[in-house]
Every structure is written in structure tokens, then in C-alpha cells.
Design an enzyme around this catalytic site. Structure first.
Site, PDB file in Angstrom:
ATOM      1  N   ARG A  88       4.790  -7.558  10.915  1.00  0.00           N
ATOM      2  CA  ARG A  88       5.967  -6.916  10.690  1.00  0.00           C
ATOM      3  C   ARG A  88       7.174  -7.681  10.229  1.00  0.00           C
ATOM      4  O   ARG A  88       8.142  -7.176  10.019  1.00  0.00           O
ATOM      5  CB  ARG A  88       6.293  -6.105  12.081  1.00  0.00           C
ATOM      6  CG  ARG A  88       5.264  -5.175  12.691  1.00  0.00           C
ATOM      7  CD  ARG A  88       5.039  -4.053  11.745  1.00  0.00           C
ATOM      8  NE  ARG A  88       3.771  -4.643  11.087  1.00  0.00           N
ATOM      9  CZ  ARG A  88       3.124  -4.040  10.085  1.00  0.00           C
ATOM     10  NH1 ARG A  88       3.807  -3.061   9.169  1.00  0.00           N
ATOM     11  NH2 ARG A  88       2.037  -4.428   9.327  1.00  0.00           N
ATOM     12  N   LYS A 138       0.801  -1.177   0.054  1.00  0.00           N
ATOM     13  CA  LYS A 138       0.011   0.117  -0.029  1.00  0.00           C
ATOM     14  C   LYS A 138       0.937   1.368  -0.036  1.00  0.00           C
ATOM     15  O   LYS A 138       0.811   2.325  -0.726  1.00  0.00           O
ATOM     16  CB  LYS A 138      -0.858  -0.026   1.167  1.00  0.00           C
ATOM     17  CG  LYS A 138      -2.019  -1.057   1.271  1.00  0.00           C
ATOM     18  CD  LYS A 138      -2.828  -0.876   2.360  1.00  0.00           C
ATOM     19  CE  LYS A 138      -2.168  -0.986   3.883  1.00  0.00           C
ATOM     20  NZ  LYS A 138      -1.636  -2.379   3.949  1.00  0.00           N
ATOM     21  N   THR A 139       1.740   1.253   0.810  1.00  0.00           N
ATOM     22  CA  THR A 139       2.818   2.579   1.040  1.00  0.00           C
ATOM     23  C   THR A 139       3.409   2.694  -0.389  1.00  0.00           C
ATOM     24  O   THR A 139       3.685   3.705  -0.906  1.00  0.00           O
ATOM     25  CB  THR A 139       3.587   2.523   2.230  1.00  0.00           C
ATOM     26  OG1 THR A 139       2.932   2.105   3.430  1.00  0.00           O
ATOM     27  CG2 THR A 139       4.381   3.707   2.405  1.00  0.00           C
ATOM     28  N   ASP A 185      -1.765   7.801   3.921  1.00  0.00           N
ATOM     29  CA  ASP A 185      -1.446   6.483   4.278  1.00  0.00           C
ATOM     30  C   ASP A 185      -2.208   6.077   5.530  1.00  0.00           C
ATOM     31  O   ASP A 185      -2.579   7.029   6.203  1.00  0.00           O
ATOM     32  CB  ASP A 185       0.039   6.435   4.462  1.00  0.00           C
ATOM     33  CG  ASP A 185       0.733   5.092   4.308  1.00  0.00           C
ATOM     34  OD1 ASP A 185      -0.038   3.984   4.038  1.00  0.00           O
ATOM     35  OD2 ASP A 185       1.851   4.678   4.478  1.00  0.00           O
ATOM     36  N   GLU A 186      -2.340   4.933   5.752  1.00  0.00           N
ATOM     37  CA  GLU A 186      -2.895   4.287   7.089  1.00  0.00           C
ATOM     38  C   GLU A 186      -4.328   5.275   7.341  1.00  0.00           C
ATOM     39  O   GLU A 186      -4.474   5.534   8.361  1.00  0.00           O
ATOM     40  CB  GLU A 186      -1.826   4.488   8.368  1.00  0.00           C
ATOM     41  CG  GLU A 186      -0.487   4.236   7.892  1.00  0.00           C
ATOM     42  CD  GLU A 186      -0.559   2.671   8.547  1.00  0.00           C
ATOM     43  OE1 GLU A 186      -1.185   2.108   8.634  1.00  0.00           O
ATOM     44  OE2 GLU A 186       0.715   2.259   8.275  1.00  0.00           O
ATOM     45  N   GLN A 246      -5.930  -3.330  10.359  1.00  0.00           N
ATOM     46  CA  GLN A 246      -4.763  -2.775  11.194  1.00  0.00           C
ATOM     47  C   GLN A 246      -5.257  -1.356  12.093  1.00  0.00           C
ATOM     48  O   GLN A 246      -4.486  -0.743  12.125  1.00  0.00           O
ATOM     49  CB  GLN A 246      -3.657  -2.408  10.254  1.00  0.00           C
ATOM     50  CG  GLN A 246      -3.008  -3.632   9.643  1.00  0.00           C
ATOM     51  CD  GLN A 246      -1.747  -3.465   8.815  1.00  0.00           C
ATOM     52  OE1 GLN A 246      -0.670  -3.061   9.449  1.00  0.00           O
ATOM     53  NE2 GLN A 246      -1.820  -3.540   7.630  1.00  0.00           N
TER      54      GLN A 246
END
Ligand code: ATP
Ligand code: MG
Length: 768
Positions: free
Chosen positions: A631, A47-48, A240-241, A271
Site C-alpha cells: 500500500r 490492474k484497476t 476488479d479484485e 492478494q
């Protein structure tokens, strides 16, 4: 749909760097023609990466320059990385559209961007130019005083609760009267505190973190011309996020987005871990309602983790009911089983982690590729002890943050006072530190004058000095303190930032005070103060080397520095390259490491005691576990302690229910005596059945522009390019002038080109 492209004048229109290294779905997202786009995808699916590439793509296509982009990241570190990545995607071009380093690009966190906005338009907000930001600790100190003033006992209402209430209201964009209207059950005392708190902040020319965002929204809503200016200016907004935006952040984004411009949001409902801080995952869910014409693209291939790690994450998050639902798959290796270690107490757990890291050195895994994650900051101390014993270098990311350490805050308070004497929080902190004979009695008197006259602490001091009301010794102490600040200001004027800090540390007496203390702690404090000087130097180099004569304000760099450290939430990145990273699972969002330890996997700690009885909180804890697991790239180790000392008392703990939710056969239990229990029939080569979802070619088709005069190329066709020579089209996406062609050139290899502008001709021959 996007309007006609305003292609910039590149001879080759080579967009390879932007479109290569993306999978089909990612490329579809990067090049989406829709005005509003939501990329909804699981962890590690890129995504990033999509966000960064889309930014470069949109700049390329629209000719927009960096000043016309607004990009919101979750941390300041992420925004720095984004700037660097876009720069490298843009290659070495040197034209107006190129992103430029420095502090003029609007890439940052919600707080840093809105703060900058308020600085620029402070006159419209009723704030003075030198307004200061209150951090959590300042806020608490102010609220303690305020409770005292209102006669509120700690047993009736704790200041920390008031602080929490005020922050939650601001996250929702609510002022005191609106809070009352929204919830008639809310304690009237809380509203009263909130109201009075606002008055004090206004008078003292300070704002807290929540206020930065709320004030920005209100300013835009109340000033249509200003709003119009920014709406026109930001051609492309990217966030983002997105799953962790709160109401007021969402309001700000919607305000700034002009329907003719683009809005790209990327997020993952699984998330969403900041519900407790006012974030609302509903913002993702209501995307279709907010933007009926918008497009939603899902990415499902994970590039980060092994199959085992990914399967574990999928399994665990599958226990949540409240999901939009998606699954991740990977084409990567199966990987090693997840190791689980149960220590008999937290010291044993920490020793295991430290020894395990020591062993990893034989596998040549760098320290900075290793992260130890925990649920609560308090867990770090025992882990730190164990790492020190094993000589493993480590760094706490976001723990007691550098800029929140007592000595640093005191030094910053002096610096803040140089910029503004009316900064009550700063003055309150150091008026008698180091001790200079301004006692409690004098301070009570000063506060009384402040309250009675509704003025700042500094002004109250001035009145007290002029009235000569104080006894001789107190009077001269206060007078000397005044002189000290005046001299400091005079001496610092025109000096470089690091020199200003050095002068302040010496003249304020802070350095001498710590030097006269003995012991390791005092030594650490001195080192930290020296580090502050280095931080000032680095700041000046980063932001001011290319800005000449931007302002004639003698303390512009200092003010900018203070703003920046005030907003630096979770980052102390010193030496992060060569050390193991310790952080909470919350702080790890968006990051990745080769090896991850999830520690304290115990019921009552993770999931936390407060969430075990509450299904909604339990789901948020499970999402946090999902964030933690995802992660890891190669190795995941989970540990727990059967007994743990909490607040000085030993408590027996059972292993976390999340461990029991891991899929069968993926765990390797490590026993106390060091033996392993491998899952039955473990075979690292065997593959787990991961299904790759089918993407249909039609998903990638984009409507043809009827006005386009560009010839339609086909896959398999041979072509000739003015510069790259002969090649064959091996892939095509879209149609007409916006079509993207992947061409295998004989001379220069594979390139992605834009059909509309690349100097291409169909060529009859293509010989191998
Ligand atoms: P998170 O949800 O944790 O924020 P994300 O969806 O933002 O993750 P990224 O951080 O963008 O994912 O990417 C995860 C990793 O996968 C990164 O190391 C990235 O470089 C890599 N990656 C993403 N897409 C590709 C691709 N198409 N080819 C190779 N590597 C990729
Ligand atoms: Mg990300």
C-alpha cells in the site's frame, strides 16, 4: 475474438485519453481482442487502471452505453471512483455512449448490484417490495432467539457459530439440504438451525448479505427469460479484485456472461485475503478451464512503490509455496530503508507512531497521505489515544462504522419501520427504546404469539392490542407506540429525506433521551445523529437531483437510503481528506498512501495465533502482509510491542516472523533512545538489480482482419490528419482497421488514433 467494431461517429476517433499513460502490456490488455480476458498481476501494477481504461475502450469500440456495462468493484468507494474516472476518460462528449452520473449505471459491489436486482424483481423471488436487509447484529439477535426456541444451550452451540456456518454455506451457494448432502459430518443441529433460520427470514420478509447473492443466482437460474435478458443486455462485464470472489459470486458472473460478449477479470493471487470469508483463489486458477479461448495478460511493472518497498514485498511473498508466481519490478527510485521500531509495550508503540507522524509534517506530507494499518480492530484504541495527545486528526475507516453505532442503528430502525412495520429486527430494537413501559413480560407474550402463529412481531402486537389481553398500563403503552409510528409516517410523507430523519429523531424521543444523558459519550451520540441528517441530505442530492418523478412512492428516497447504508460495509468517508487513516490491513486492499505504518508486527497477532500452526492460514497471513506492504508509495514503517495487553492481560510477544523475512540490508532499526541503525553500506542512489522482463513485439501483434480495407500504416511513416494536420507515426499496435497508431503531430503533440476510422492519409512530406 471480438466481432466487427461498431465504431461511433467521431470525426477524429481520438482515443488518446484512453490509450496514453499506459505501458505496452497495459495497452495490450485494454485493447485485447479476446472475449474473455484475465489480467493477472501484482500489486500496484495498474490492474484497476487497466479495468477503467478497458471499460472506456470497449464502450468506444462497441458503441455500448453505460447501461450495457456491468462492473464489479470491491467497495462502494471504488465504484464511485470508477464512475468518475471513466467519465473523465470519455472527456466532454455528449452522446448516448457516454456514461452518465446518478444511480442507473451498473457499477458497484457484488452486494449492491445483486440487491438492486432483487429489488427490481422481488415479485419473482417471493419477497415483498419492502423487504429489508439483516446485518450481522440483527442476524445474531435473531439466532439467539431461535436457539432459545429450539432449546439449544450456548455451551452446545453458540449463536455466533451458527451465524458463521450459515454465511459460509451461502457463500458456497448451498441450501440446508445441499449442505447435508455435501458434508455428511456436519452437525445436524447446525442444519436444523439453518433450516429454521431460513423459514423465519422468509416469513419476516428479510434477507441477509449472503442471501442477496444466492437468491439472485437462483432467480436467474430458474427464469431463463430473465437470464437471457440480462445476458443480452450486459455487453461488457468487468470485475476488479477477482481473486477474492467466493463461489456464489463466481457463479453469478459466469451466469451473466454471454459467450458473444466480453468478460474482463483482474486480480492477483498473492492478494487473496478473504479465504476465511469463503473467497477462493481457485477461480483465478481455473480461468483457462472456464474459458479455453480466453487470454491471460500479466503486468509486472509496479508504478506505486519505491524499489526497497517492492523488494521487501517480493521477498516476503516469495516464502509462500502456493503461488502462480510473478515478480514485480519498478523503474522508480530506490527510496528509503524500511524503518522498524520495537516498543516495550503497545502504548510506547502508539506514541512512537504519533510522534513520527508529527515529524512528517515538516516534510509536508499531508495527513490523508498517511495510513496506520493493523491486524485487528482492537488495536485502534491505543493508537487513537496517542494521536489525540499529539493533536493529529485521524479517521477510522471501517472500525465501528458510523452506520453500526448504537444510536444510528436505533434511528435507522425507526426509519425502517416507517417503510415496513413487518421489519422484526427493527421493531425488536426500539419497541421499548427509549423506554416507554413495554416490559419483558409483554415482550415475551408478543414473541409467543409470533411463534405460535408464524407471523411478524408487528402483527403479533396488533393481535395483543385487539384482544385487550394486556394489563391497563402495558396496553396503553403499546397503543401509544402504535400511534407514534402512524403519526411519524403521516408527518414524514412528502418531506425531503433530511427532514424525514429530523422528524423521526425528534418524535421518536431519541434526541431527548440522549440530551438528558450527561457526558461526552452522549454528546458524541447527538453529533452522530445530526450527522445522519447530513448523510440523508447528501444522499438525496447525489441520487435524486437529476431524477424527477421517477416514482410516486412517498418513501422511495428513504428506502433507497436505507438500502445504501445497509450495504455500506467499510466506509465512513467523512473528512477523509484531511485526516490520517486508520484501518485494518483487510480494509486497505486496493488503496495506496505515501506513508504506511504496519503496526503490531508480532507473532501471535500478525501472524495471528490461529495461523501459526496452520500452513494454509499462514500463507493467507503472508498475503495479507504483502497487501499491507504494497500500500506504501514512499515510506514504510513497521512497529511491534514486546508486551501487549490483550483482554486485560499483559502478554510477552516476539517480533513477527515476517520482519525476519525482509531482505537483509533494507531495514533501519530505530532504538528506544531514538538512535538509528542504518543498514551497512546504505546508499540511496545505488540501484538494486531489478530485471525488466522482456516483452516481445510479437506479443502485441493482433491478427489482421482479412476483410479490412484499411491501408496498413508503418512506424516512421508521415501522415496527414484532417484536423490535427501533419504528423509521424511513432508506434503501432495491431493491424487493419483496429490498429492503434501513436502519431506525433507537429501542432498538437502525441495522440493515439484508431487506423480504421481516423481521417488519415499517407503524406509524402514531413518537415521539422
Ligand atoms: P492493487 O493490486 O493494489 O489493487 P493495481 O494493480 O490495481 O493495485 P492501480 O491502483 O491501478 O494498481 O495502480 C497503482 C498506481 O500506479 C496508481 O497510482 C496508478 O495511477 C499508477 N499507474 C498505473 N499504471 C501507470 C502507468 N502506466 N503510468 C503511470 N502511473 C501508473
Ligand atoms: Mg487495484
Amino acid at each position: 475474438m471480438l466481432g466487427k467494431p461498431r465504431f461511433s461517429e467521431y470525426k477524429t476517433m481520438d482515443v488518446t485519453s484512453i490509450l496514453a499513460d499506459l505501458n505496452d502490456a497495459q495497452r495490450q490488455a485494454v485493447t485485447s481482442e479476446h472475449q474473455e480476458l484475465l489480467v493477472l498481476a501484482g500489486a500496484g501494477s495498474g490492474k484497476t487502471r487497466v479495468l477503467v481504461h478497458r471499460m472506456a475502450w470497449l464502450m468506444e469500440l462497441s458503441g455500448a452505453n453505460y447501461a450495457q456495462i456491468l462492473a464489479v468493484t470491491f467497495t462502494n468507494k471504488a465504484s464511485r471512483e470508477m464512475r468518475e474516472r471513466v467519465l473523465s476518460l470519455q472527456g466532454n462528449r455528449d452522446d448516448g455512449a457516454r456514461m452518465q452520473p446518478g444511480h442507473s449505471s451498473w457499477i458497484g459491489t457484488f452486494h449492491s448490484l445483486c440487491h438492486r436486482f432483487l429489488r427490481q424483481h422481488h415479485t419473482l423471488t417471493g419477497l415483498n417490495a419492502d423487504f429489508q436487509i439483516l446485518d450481522g447484529e440483527d442476524q445474531l439477535r435473531l439466532l439467539k432467539r431461535l436457539h432459545k426456541e429450539l432449546g439449544i444451550e450456548e455451551t452446545e452451540l453458540a449463536p455466533a457459530l451458527s451465524r458463521w456456518f450459515i454465511s459460509r454455506q451461502k457463500d458456497q451457494g448451498l441450501r440446508p439440504h445441499e449442505s447435508r448432502e455435501k458434508d455428511s459430518d456436519v452437525q445436524p443441529r447446525l442444519i436444523e438451525v439453518y433450516q429454521r433460520y431460513e423459514e423465519i427470514c422468509r416469513k419476516s420478509n428479510v434477507i441477509d448479505f449472503g442471501e442477496i447473492l444466492l437468491r439472485t443466482c437462483e432467480l436467474l437460474e430458474q427464469n431463463p427469460d430473465l437470464l437471457k435478458y440480462y445476458q443480452n443486455r450486459f455487453e461488457h462485464i468487468l470485475v476488479d479484485e477477482f481473486q477474492d470472489t467466493n463461489d456464489v459470486q463466481h457463479r453469478w458472473i459466469k451466469l451473466l456472461h454471454h459467450p458473444k460478449h466480453t468478460l474482463t477479470l483482474v486480480g492477483d493471487d498473492d492478494q487473496s485475503i478473504y479465504g476465511w470469508r469463503g473467497a477462493r483463489v481457485e477461480h483465478i486458477r481455473q480461468f483457462n478451464r472456464d474459458f479455453p479461448e480466453g487470454e491471460i495478460i500479466r503486468l509486472e511493472q509496479n508504478y506505486r512503490s519505491t524499489q526497497v518497498i517492492l523488494e521487501a514485498a517480493n521477498h516476503i511473498i516469495g516464502h509462500n509455496q502456493d503461488r502462480l508466481g510473478k515478480n514485480l519490478w519498478t523503474a522508480g527510485a530506490k527510496g528509503e530503508p524500511i524503518q522498524v521500531y520495537g516498543g516495550f509495550n503497545e502504548v510506547d508503540e502508539a506514541r512512537f507512531v504519533a510522534s513520527h507522524i508529527e515529524r512528517l509534517q515538516q516534510e509536508n506530507i499531508n495527513y490523508d497521505e498517511i495510513a496506520i494499518l493493523y491486524r485487528s480492530n482492537a488495536q485502534s484504541r491505543v493508537l487513537e489515544d496517542a494521536l489525540i495527545q499529539k493533536n493529529v486528526p485521524y479517521k477510522i475507516y471501517g472500525g465501528v462504522r458510523f452506520f453500526e453505532r448504537a444510536e444510528i442503528k436505533s434511528a435507522l430502525a425507526y426509519l425502517r419501520l416507517i417503510c415496513s412495520r413487518d421489519d422484526d429486527a427493527a421493531l425488536d430494537r426500539i419497541i421499548n427504546f427509549p423506554t416507554r413501559g413495554i416490559g419483558d413480560k409483554t415482550l415475551d407474550l408478543i414473541r409467543q404469539i409470533m411463534r405460535d402463529r408464524g407471523i411478524s412481531m408487528w402483527k403479533a402486537c396488533c393481535i395483543l392490542i385487539e384482544s385487550k389481553e394486556l394489563a391497563g398500563r402495558s396496553h396503553s403503552s403499546l397503543n401509544q407506540f402504535f400511534n407514534l409510528l402512524d403519526n411519524l409516517e403521516e408527518e414524514c410523507k412528502g418531506k425531503s429525506l433530511d427532514r424525514q430523519i429530523e422528524i423521526t429523531l425528534q418524535r421518536s424521543g431519541l434526541l431527548t433521551a440522549y440530551q438528558s444523558e450527561r457526558g461526552e459519550k452522549a454528546q458524541t451520540r447527538i453529533e452522530n445523529l445530526q450527522e445522519l441528517v447530513s448523510a440523508g441530505k447528501a444522499h438525496e442530492q447525489e441520487f435524486y437531483s437529476d431524477v424527477t418523478n421517477e416514482t410516486d412512492h412517498a418513501f422511495e428516497a428513504l428506502r433507497n437510503f436505507l438500502d445504501d447504508v445497509g450495504l455500506e460495509f467499510s466506509e465512513n468517508e467523512k473528512d477523509s481528506r484531511t485526516t490520517v487513516q486508520l484501518m485494518t490491513m483487510h480494509a486497505a486492499k486496493g488503496l495506496e498512501f505515501a506513508v504506511v505504518y504496519l503496526t503490531g508486527m508480532e507473532n501471535g497477532l500478525f501472524p495471528s495465533a490461529a495461523s501459526i500452526q496452520d500452513p494454509i492460514k499462514m500463507e493467507e497471513e503472508r498475503r495479507l502482509c504483502y497487501v499491507g506492504i504494497t500500500r506504501a508509495r514512499q515510506k514504510l514503517v513497521m512497529t511491534y510491542a514486546e508486551q501487549r495487553r490483550i483482554y486485560g492481560e499483559y502478554r510477552m510477544h516476539t517480533r513477527s516472523k515476517f520482519l525476519n523475512e525482509l531482505p537483509d540490508g533494507y531495514i533501519e532499526e530505530i532504538r528506544l533512545n531514538g538512535t538509528l541503525r542504518r543498514p551497512v553500506s546504505w546508499n540511496s542512489q545505488s540501484s538494486i538489480s531489478f530485471e525488466r522482463p522482456n516483452y516481445h513485439d510479437s506479443d502485441l501483434e493482433i491478427n489482421q482482419d482479412p476483410e479490412s480495407s484499411t491501408p496498413e500504416f508503418r512506424v516512421g511513416q508521415t501522415v496527414h490528419h484532417e484536423i490535427f494536420g501533419e504528423g509521424m507515426i511513432i508506434a503501432k499496435e495491431g493491424r487493419g482497421e483496429r490498429a492503434r497508431l501513436q502519431i506525433r503531430f507537429k501542432r498538437v503533440g502525441d495522440k493515439w488514433l484508431l487506423a480504421g476510422v481516423a481521417p488519415l492519409k499517407a503524406s509524402p512530406v514531413f518537415s521539422n
